[in-house]
Design an enzyme around this catalytic site. Structure first.
Site, mmCIF file in Angstrom:
data_model
loop_
_atom_site.group_PDB
_atom_site.id
_atom_site.type_symbol
_atom_site.label_atom_id
_atom_site.label_comp_id
_atom_site.label_asym_id
_atom_site.label_seq_id
_atom_site.Cartn_x
_atom_site.Cartn_y
_atom_site.Cartn_z
ATOM 1 N N TYR A 33 0.828 -1.202 0.000
ATOM 2 C CA TYR A 33 0.000 0.000 0.000
ATOM 3 C C TYR A 33 0.858 1.246 0.000
ATOM 4 O O TYR A 33 2.076 1.191 0.193
ATOM 5 C CB TYR A 33 -0.978 -0.003 1.176
ATOM 6 C CG TYR A 33 -0.386 0.332 2.530
ATOM 7 C CD1 TYR A 33 0.502 -0.525 3.165
ATOM 8 C CD2 TYR A 33 -0.723 1.521 3.180
ATOM 9 C CE1 TYR A 33 1.026 -0.214 4.418
ATOM 10 C CE2 TYR A 33 -0.200 1.840 4.431
ATOM 11 C CZ TYR A 33 0.677 0.963 5.041
ATOM 12 O OH TYR A 33 1.204 1.270 6.270
ATOM 13 N N ARG A 52 8.229 4.186 -4.620
ATOM 14 C CA ARG A 52 8.308 3.201 -3.527
ATOM 15 C C ARG A 52 7.311 2.068 -3.750
ATOM 16 O O ARG A 52 7.604 0.908 -3.459
ATOM 17 C CB ARG A 52 8.065 3.883 -2.177
ATOM 18 C CG ARG A 52 8.277 2.929 -0.997
ATOM 19 C CD ARG A 52 8.251 3.647 0.334
ATOM 20 N NE ARG A 52 6.939 4.206 0.601
ATOM 21 C CZ ARG A 52 6.660 4.986 1.630
ATOM 22 N NH1 ARG A 52 7.595 5.300 2.508
ATOM 23 N NH2 ARG A 52 5.443 5.464 1.802
ATOM 24 N N HIS A 102 -1.290 -21.132 -0.568
ATOM 25 C CA HIS A 102 -0.247 -20.192 -0.147
ATOM 26 C C HIS A 102 0.650 -19.738 -1.299
ATOM 27 O O HIS A 102 1.020 -18.572 -1.375
ATOM 28 C CB HIS A 102 0.615 -20.802 0.956
ATOM 29 C CG HIS A 102 -0.066 -20.821 2.298
ATOM 30 N ND1 HIS A 102 -1.182 -21.579 2.562
ATOM 31 C CD2 HIS A 102 0.216 -20.167 3.444
ATOM 32 C CE1 HIS A 102 -1.557 -21.384 3.816
ATOM 33 N NE2 HIS A 102 -0.733 -20.536 4.374
ATOM 34 N N LYS A 149 6.493 -1.919 1.984
ATOM 35 C CA LYS A 149 5.275 -1.336 2.585
ATOM 36 C C LYS A 149 4.091 -2.280 2.360
ATOM 37 O O LYS A 149 3.239 -2.048 1.509
ATOM 38 C CB LYS A 149 5.020 0.063 2.017
ATOM 39 C CG LYS A 149 4.079 0.885 2.906
ATOM 40 C CD LYS A 149 4.167 2.341 2.557
ATOM 41 C CE LYS A 149 3.116 3.180 3.283
ATOM 42 N NZ LYS A 149 3.200 3.120 4.739
ATOM 43 N N GLU A 182 11.606 2.198 14.445
ATOM 44 C CA GLU A 182 10.693 3.232 13.932
ATOM 45 C C GLU A 182 9.370 3.099 14.656
ATOM 46 O O GLU A 182 9.193 2.206 15.486
ATOM 47 C CB GLU A 182 10.503 3.073 12.412
ATOM 48 C CG GLU A 182 9.850 1.742 12.044
ATOM 49 C CD GLU A 182 9.679 1.537 10.544
ATOM 50 O OE1 GLU A 182 9.526 2.521 9.812
ATOM 51 O OE2 GLU A 182 9.685 0.358 10.130
ATOM 52 N N LEU A 207 11.058 1.294 7.307
ATOM 53 C CA LEU A 207 10.535 1.743 6.019
ATOM 54 C C LEU A 207 11.228 3.064 5.665
ATOM 55 O O LEU A 207 11.359 3.943 6.525
ATOM 56 C CB LEU A 207 9.022 1.976 6.126
ATOM 57 C CG LEU A 207 8.376 2.398 4.809
ATOM 58 C CD1 LEU A 207 8.232 1.205 3.871
ATOM 59 C CD2 LEU A 207 7.016 3.033 5.047
HETATM 60 N N1 PDD Z 1 2.712 4.923 7.322
HETATM 61 N N2 PDD Z 1 7.306 3.633 8.999
HETATM 62 C C1 PDD Z 1 6.169 2.905 8.923
HETATM 63 C C2 PDD Z 1 6.127 1.553 9.554
HETATM 64 C C3 PDD Z 1 5.053 3.434 8.229
HETATM 65 O O1 PDD Z 1 3.937 2.705 8.120
HETATM 66 C C4 PDD Z 1 5.129 4.731 7.670
HETATM 67 C C5 PDD Z 1 3.974 5.337 6.909
HETATM 68 C C6 PDD Z 1 6.327 5.450 7.802
HETATM 69 C C7 PDD Z 1 6.507 6.824 7.205
HETATM 70 O O2 PDD Z 1 6.507 6.782 5.790
HETATM 71 P P1 PDD Z 1 6.025 8.035 4.928
HETATM 72 O O3 PDD Z 1 6.814 9.193 5.406
HETATM 73 O O4 PDD Z 1 6.344 7.675 3.535
HETATM 74 O O5 PDD Z 1 4.550 8.193 5.204
HETATM 75 C C8 PDD Z 1 7.401 4.855 8.459
HETATM 76 C C9 PDD Z 1 1.511 5.376 6.668
HETATM 77 C C10 PDD Z 1 1.349 6.858 6.707
HETATM 78 C C11 PDD Z 1 0.322 4.624 7.239
HETATM 79 O O6 PDD Z 1 0.459 3.432 7.406
HETATM 80 O O7 PDD Z 1 -0.721 5.227 7.501
#
Ligand code: PDD
Length: 286
Positions: A33, A52, A102, A149, A182, A207
């Protein structure tokens, strides 16, 4: 105004938007996603988000659902049909619909694509940033490819729920050596006593956030020193400032970690400055 979702080739009322029970995203979490900010009707950093997405799809050997130009059109059209001026657009791509097994489905199964958009009140989110957020720390129990992601977010879901139950807005994952990786949906940063801007390097342990990449550019323009390295929970608790970055939270100061105040317990001046400069450095079509 009824919300509209894009589901596999059709724009449908959000309340009636459905995917098949044998969609592999539903059965296995076999999908990826992206989340992109919408600001004054424009997609923020679309190119980097779609780059990405390409990488996530490639790593999992899921086919592209459509060309980039077509996908870009669907994103824009979903934003337009929902009349979102400030908000978020979400897209999910799964390996598609196939009898449950699977291994990858045999033959050419089309990937499935869902796009949704929602409005977010920018005044409200700015208010939340100005107040700062509390975070808790939890063991990082995720798989080794968190650089992808994927929609398989169960550890993130549990971490965020633990945060909510502790009265915090975010959970920071901590690896087996005591280093912060993170947040459950954000990247984690601290500023030490010497003013170094510290965030974990974007290897496979986190990520590679698009917001993180833009903030790296902001730091360069502000003459702030970036140090890409892991930091411990103890270091974070002693930090001058801490903050998180993501498409949903932009730059949001952290004022408490595991109940302990960070700095003077109020949002840090540098974090708030980075937030104010953020959109000048992001790619936003005029
Ligand atoms: N999440 N780390 C994780 C585990 C994330 O799911 C996200 C983003 C980020 C930050 O990535 P970015 O700056 O590209 O949004 C870091 C999104 C916003 C979500 O799951 O809602």
């Amino acid at each position: 105004m009824p919300r509209i979702a894009y589901v596999n080739g059709r724009y449908v009322p959000h309340a009636q938007a459905r995917v098949h029970v044998e969609d592999r995203g539903y059965q296995f979490g076999d999908g990826v996603y992206e989340v992109c900010e919408i600001r004054q009707g424009a997609l923020v950093d679309e190119r980097r988000h779609l780059d990405r997405l390409d990488r996530s799809l490639r790593e999992l050997r899921i086919r592209q659902p459509m060309s980039r130009a077509a996908l870009s059109h669907v994103l824009r059209e979903t934003v337009r049909r929902n009349r979102v001026r400030d908000g978020l657009v979400y897209l999910q791509v799964t390996r598609g619909v196939a009898p449950r097994d699977h291994g990858f489905p045999a033959g050419e199964v089309d990937p499935a694509l869902v796009v949704t958009a929602k409005s977010v009140d920018p005044v409200k989110s700015a208010g939340a940033a100005e107040a700062g957020i509390a975070v808790i720390t939890v063991p990082d129990n995720r798989w080794e490819r968190v650089d992808i992601k994927t929609v398989a977010l169960l550890p993130n879901v549990l971490a965020r729920q633990a945060a909510a139950e502790a009265g915090a807005a975010e959970a920071w994952f901590v690896d087996a050596k005591g280093y912060v990786t993170e947040g459950s949906s954000t990247n984690a940063w601290i500023i030490d006593g010497e003013g170094h801007m510290i965030t974990r390097s974007a290897d496979r342990g986190i990520l590679r956030g698009i917001t993180r990449s833009v903030v790296v550019d902001v730091l360069a323009s502000e003459g702030l020193e970036l140090v890409e390295r892991a930091f411990t929970v103890e270091e974070a608790k002693r930090a001058r400032e801490a903050f998180v970055t993501s498409a949903t939270k932009l730059v949001t100061p952290v004022v408490q970690i595991d109940g302990q105040a960070i700095g003077n317990g109020r949002p840090g001046a540098i974090a708030l400055r980075l937030r104010s400069l953020y959109h000048k450095h992001a790619e936003i079509p005029a």
